[in-house]
Scaffold this motif. Structure first.
Motif, mmCIF file in Angstrom:
data_model
loop_
_atom_site.group_PDB
_atom_site.id
_atom_site.type_symbol
_atom_site.label_atom_id
_atom_site.label_comp_id
_atom_site.label_asym_id
_atom_site.label_seq_id
_atom_site.Cartn_x
_atom_site.Cartn_y
_atom_site.Cartn_z
ATOM 1 N N ASN A 116 0.875 -1.178 0.000
ATOM 2 C CA ASN A 116 0.000 0.000 0.000
ATOM 3 C C ASN A 116 0.906 1.219 0.000
ATOM 4 O O ASN A 116 1.565 1.505 0.998
ATOM 5 N N THR A 117 0.952 1.935 -1.130
ATOM 6 C CA THR A 117 1.843 3.099 -1.201
ATOM 7 C C THR A 117 1.452 4.158 -0.187
ATOM 8 O O THR A 117 2.302 4.910 0.293
ATOM 9 N N HIS A 118 0.174 4.232 0.139
ATOM 10 C CA HIS A 118 -0.344 5.040 1.246
ATOM 11 C C HIS A 118 -1.723 4.495 1.561
ATOM 12 O O HIS A 118 -2.172 3.538 0.909
ATOM 13 N N LEU A 119 -2.399 5.053 2.551
ATOM 14 C CA LEU A 119 -3.607 4.410 3.063
ATOM 15 C C LEU A 119 -4.877 5.193 2.766
ATOM 16 O O LEU A 119 -5.823 5.200 3.565
ATOM 17 N N HIS A 120 -4.936 5.801 1.597
ATOM 18 C CA HIS A 120 -6.169 6.440 1.146
ATOM 19 C C HIS A 120 -7.185 5.395 0.701
ATOM 20 O O HIS A 120 -6.860 4.256 0.357
ATOM 21 N N ILE A 121 -8.400 5.846 0.621
ATOM 22 C CA ILE A 121 -9.586 5.058 0.318
ATOM 23 C C ILE A 121 -9.443 4.165 -0.920
ATOM 24 O O ILE A 121 -9.938 3.041 -0.953
ATOM 25 N N ASP A 122 -8.752 4.674 -1.960
ATOM 26 C CA ASP A 122 -8.673 3.992 -3.244
ATOM 27 C C ASP A 122 -7.345 3.262 -3.453
ATOM 28 O O ASP A 122 -6.960 2.967 -4.587
ATOM 29 N N HIS A 123 -6.669 2.942 -2.334
ATOM 30 C CA HIS A 123 -5.394 2.220 -2.411
ATOM 31 C C HIS A 123 -5.361 0.996 -1.506
ATOM 32 O O HIS A 123 -4.408 0.230 -1.563
ATOM 33 N N VAL A 124 -6.397 0.827 -0.697
ATOM 34 C CA VAL A 124 -6.388 -0.265 0.286
ATOM 35 C C VAL A 124 -7.650 -1.123 0.249
ATOM 36 O O VAL A 124 -7.783 -2.068 1.023
ATOM 37 N N GLY A 125 -8.570 -0.822 -0.663
ATOM 38 C CA GLY A 125 -9.902 -1.428 -0.594
ATOM 39 C C GLY A 125 -9.924 -2.937 -0.682
ATOM 40 O O GLY A 125 -10.690 -3.604 0.030
ATOM 41 N N TRP A 126 -9.109 -3.494 -1.587
ATOM 42 C CA TRP A 126 -9.101 -4.948 -1.723
ATOM 43 C C TRP A 126 -8.138 -5.617 -0.742
ATOM 44 O O TRP A 126 -7.888 -6.822 -0.847
ATOM 45 N N ASN A 127 -7.622 -4.855 0.219
ATOM 46 C CA ASN A 127 -6.891 -5.500 1.320
ATOM 47 C C ASN A 127 -7.769 -6.533 2.008
ATOM 48 O O ASN A 127 -7.275 -7.544 2.520
ATOM 49 N N THR A 128 -9.076 -6.251 2.032
ATOM 50 C CA THR A 128 -10.019 -7.122 2.727
ATOM 51 C C THR A 128 -11.243 -7.393 1.868
ATOM 52 O O THR A 128 -11.525 -6.674 0.906
ATOM 53 N N TYR A 129 -11.962 -8.439 2.226
ATOM 54 C CA TYR A 129 -13.261 -8.703 1.607
ATOM 55 C C TYR A 129 -14.242 -9.099 2.703
ATOM 56 O O TYR A 129 -13.840 -9.476 3.821
ATOM 57 N N LEU A 130 -15.508 -8.996 2.382
ATOM 58 C CA LEU A 130 -16.553 -9.266 3.359
ATOM 59 C C LEU A 130 -16.852 -10.766 3.385
ATOM 60 O O LEU A 130 -17.353 -11.335 2.412
ATOM 61 N N ASP A 131 -16.526 -11.400 4.497
ATOM 62 C CA ASP A 131 -16.794 -12.822 4.699
ATOM 63 C C ASP A 131 -17.905 -12.927 5.738
ATOM 64 O O ASP A 131 -17.671 -12.800 6.945
ATOM 65 N N GLY A 132 -19.128 -13.123 5.249
ATOM 66 C CA GLY A 132 -20.276 -13.053 6.148
ATOM 67 C C GLY A 132 -20.461 -11.621 6.606
ATOM 68 O O GLY A 132 -20.783 -10.748 5.815
ATOM 69 N N ARG A 133 -20.194 -11.353 7.882
ATOM 70 C CA ARG A 133 -20.326 -9.993 8.403
ATOM 71 C C ARG A 133 -18.977 -9.447 8.877
ATOM 72 O O ARG A 133 -18.921 -8.448 9.565
ATOM 73 N N GLN A 134 -17.882 -10.112 8.485
ATOM 74 C CA GLN A 134 -16.562 -9.700 8.944
ATOM 75 C C GLN A 134 -15.650 -9.390 7.767
ATOM 76 O O GLN A 134 -15.703 -10.052 6.720
ATOM 77 N N TRP A 135 -14.814 -8.369 7.962
ATOM 78 C CA TRP A 135 -13.794 -8.043 6.974
ATOM 79 C C TRP A 135 -12.548 -8.863 7.287
ATOM 80 O O TRP A 135 -12.028 -8.805 8.401
ATOM 81 N N VAL A 136 -12.087 -9.620 6.293
ATOM 82 C CA VAL A 136 -10.920 -10.474 6.489
ATOM 83 C C VAL A 136 -9.931 -10.217 5.353
ATOM 84 O O VAL A 136 -10.314 -9.737 4.277
ATOM 85 N N PRO A 137 -8.649 -10.530 5.549
ATOM 86 C CA PRO A 137 -7.659 -10.294 4.487
ATOM 87 C C PRO A 137 -8.007 -11.044 3.203
ATOM 88 O O PRO A 137 -8.279 -12.250 3.239
ATOM 89 N N THR A 138 -8.005 -10.325 2.104
ATOM 90 C CA THR A 138 -8.283 -10.936 0.805
ATOM 91 C C THR A 138 -7.163 -11.873 0.384
ATOM 92 O O THR A 138 -7.411 -12.895 -0.267
ATOM 93 N N PHE A 139 -5.939 -11.518 0.740
ATOM 94 C CA PHE A 139 -4.757 -12.263 0.311
ATOM 95 C C PHE A 139 -4.156 -12.930 1.551
ATOM 96 O O PHE A 139 -3.300 -12.353 2.228
ATOM 97 N N PRO A 140 -4.614 -14.140 1.883
ATOM 98 C CA PRO A 140 -4.363 -14.708 3.205
ATOM 99 C C PRO A 140 -2.905 -15.065 3.476
ATOM 100 O O PRO A 140 -2.522 -15.192 4.646
ATOM 101 N N ASN A 141 -2.113 -15.237 2.423
ATOM 102 C CA ASN A 141 -0.717 -15.620 2.613
ATOM 103 C C ASN A 141 0.250 -14.461 2.433
ATOM 104 O O ASN A 141 1.468 -14.656 2.517
ATOM 105 N N ALA A 142 -0.272 -13.279 2.191
ATOM 106 C CA ALA A 142 0.577 -12.131 1.867
ATOM 107 C C ALA A 142 1.016 -11.384 3.119
ATOM 108 O O ALA A 142 0.306 -11.328 4.124
ATOM 109 N N THR A 143 2.205 -10.789 3.001
ATOM 110 C CA THR A 143 2.632 -9.756 3.935
ATOM 111 C C THR A 143 2.210 -8.412 3.352
ATOM 112 O O THR A 143 2.537 -8.114 2.198
ATOM 113 N N TYR A 144 1.495 -7.630 4.112
ATOM 114 C CA TYR A 144 1.025 -6.316 3.663
ATOM 115 C C TYR A 144 2.026 -5.270 4.162
ATOM 116 O O TYR A 144 2.163 -5.064 5.372
#
Length: 304
Positions: A116-144
């Motif tokens: 993430n070059t910085h943490l603005h709205i349009d640079h971090v969105g796919w860091n997570t996805y909605l799993d049921g009612r919880q936001w979880v890492p989209t890329f489970p094996n990655a170092t962010y």
């Protein structure tokens, strides 16, 4: 063409959105001379400007790098299902980003590093996805890899008052904190060497923790500049900030420094949001810069 090779590193452009940001040039870039936009309109249209409406066009895209046997994503766009009440263009966006990533051969579990070059709205969105009612890492094996200065600045517990006001509301909570709580983040400061050819460096101004990623492989050079540039107009008018720059003086200094390095080293400048061919080579022109040539990526032909 959606992929180029720079030395031993492949760079692939992965599309999320292209179209209007619902802002005119004088709103988006209040310091830029109007006559520059008027004179440049023929070549800015349609990839960077809708000349009929005088609205700026932008791309939301992720840069996929394959380097040293690792799969790396540079910025993760807006994301789906995100509640963005003060950014209506991005509110509850629904795109096929993960399908686009799959088309270039990458599944979420394949990703090794997310930058993430910085943490603005349009640079971090796919860091997570909605799993049921919880936001979880989209890329489970990655170092962010996140710049610590931005992590601290945008953490609502620290009480900072950003220029964006509420524009980044919910972003830390749904796209940054869940990744950190899952133990997937590396918060870096000053600089961070990823591998022999990839290095992150602090480039503050747009935000306190904004960064650039420099690629050096063989005789090829490139620099991924995040939001140091939103429009090619900022190459020819490097003192023109966007309306989102937290530190205007610092943003101008960073832009001149990085563009100067790119011009002197024949490096491809790769911003986060350029439509058209996505990236450019630059040259010095007096105390400003000129576009020497465009990258060979195919321009987007649709809006979303």
């Amino acid at each position: 063409m959606e992929q180029i090779k720079l030395g031993d590193v492949s760079v692939t452009r992965v599309w999320e959105y292209f179209g209007s940001v619902e802002m005119t040039p004088d709103t988006f870039f209040p310091e830029s001379p109007k006559e520059v936009w008027d004179d440049s309109a023929p070549w800015l249209t349609p990839h960077f400007l809708d000349s009929e409406t005088n609205i700026v066009n932008t791309a939301i895209q992720t840069w996929l790098l394959r380097s040293g046997g690792r799969t790396i994503l540079v910025d993760t766009g807006v994301g789906n299902h995100k509640d963005r009440p003060y950014a209506p263009v991005w509110n509850r966006l629904e795109t096929g980003f993960l399908a686009n990533l799959a088309r270039v051969g990458v599944a979420p579990e394949d990703v090794d590093i997310v930058i993430n070059t910085h943490l603005h709205i349009d640079h971090v969105g796919w860091n997570t996805y909605l799993d049921g009612r919880q936001w979880v890492p989209t890329f489970p094996n990655a170092t962010y890899l996140m710049p610590k200065d931005d992590f601290d600045f945008w953490n609502p517990e620290n009480g900072h008052k950003p220029l964006l006001g509420r524009g980044n509301q919910n972003v830390f909570e749904d796209s940054v904190a869940p990744v950190h709580q899952a133990g997937r983040t590396l918060l870096w400061e000053n600089s961070h060497q990823i591998d022999v050819g990839l290095r992150l460096d602090a480039a503050p101004g747009h935000t306190p923790g904004s960064s650039v990623l420099t690629l050096t492989s063989g005789t090829d050079r490139a620099v991924f500049v995040g939001d140091m540039l939103h429009s090619p107009v900022q190459i020819i008018e490097p003192d023109s900030n966007s309306c989102f720059c937290e530190d205007p003086v610092g943003a101008r200094a960073t832009r001149r420094k990085v563009l100067g390095w790119a011009a002197d080293n024949n490096a491809l400048v790769i911003p986060a949001h350029l439509g058209g061919h996505g990236a450019a080579e630059v040259a010095r022109e007096g105390d400003k810069f000129a576009i020497k040539g465009w990258a060979p990526f195919a321009p987007y032909t649709e809006q979303a």
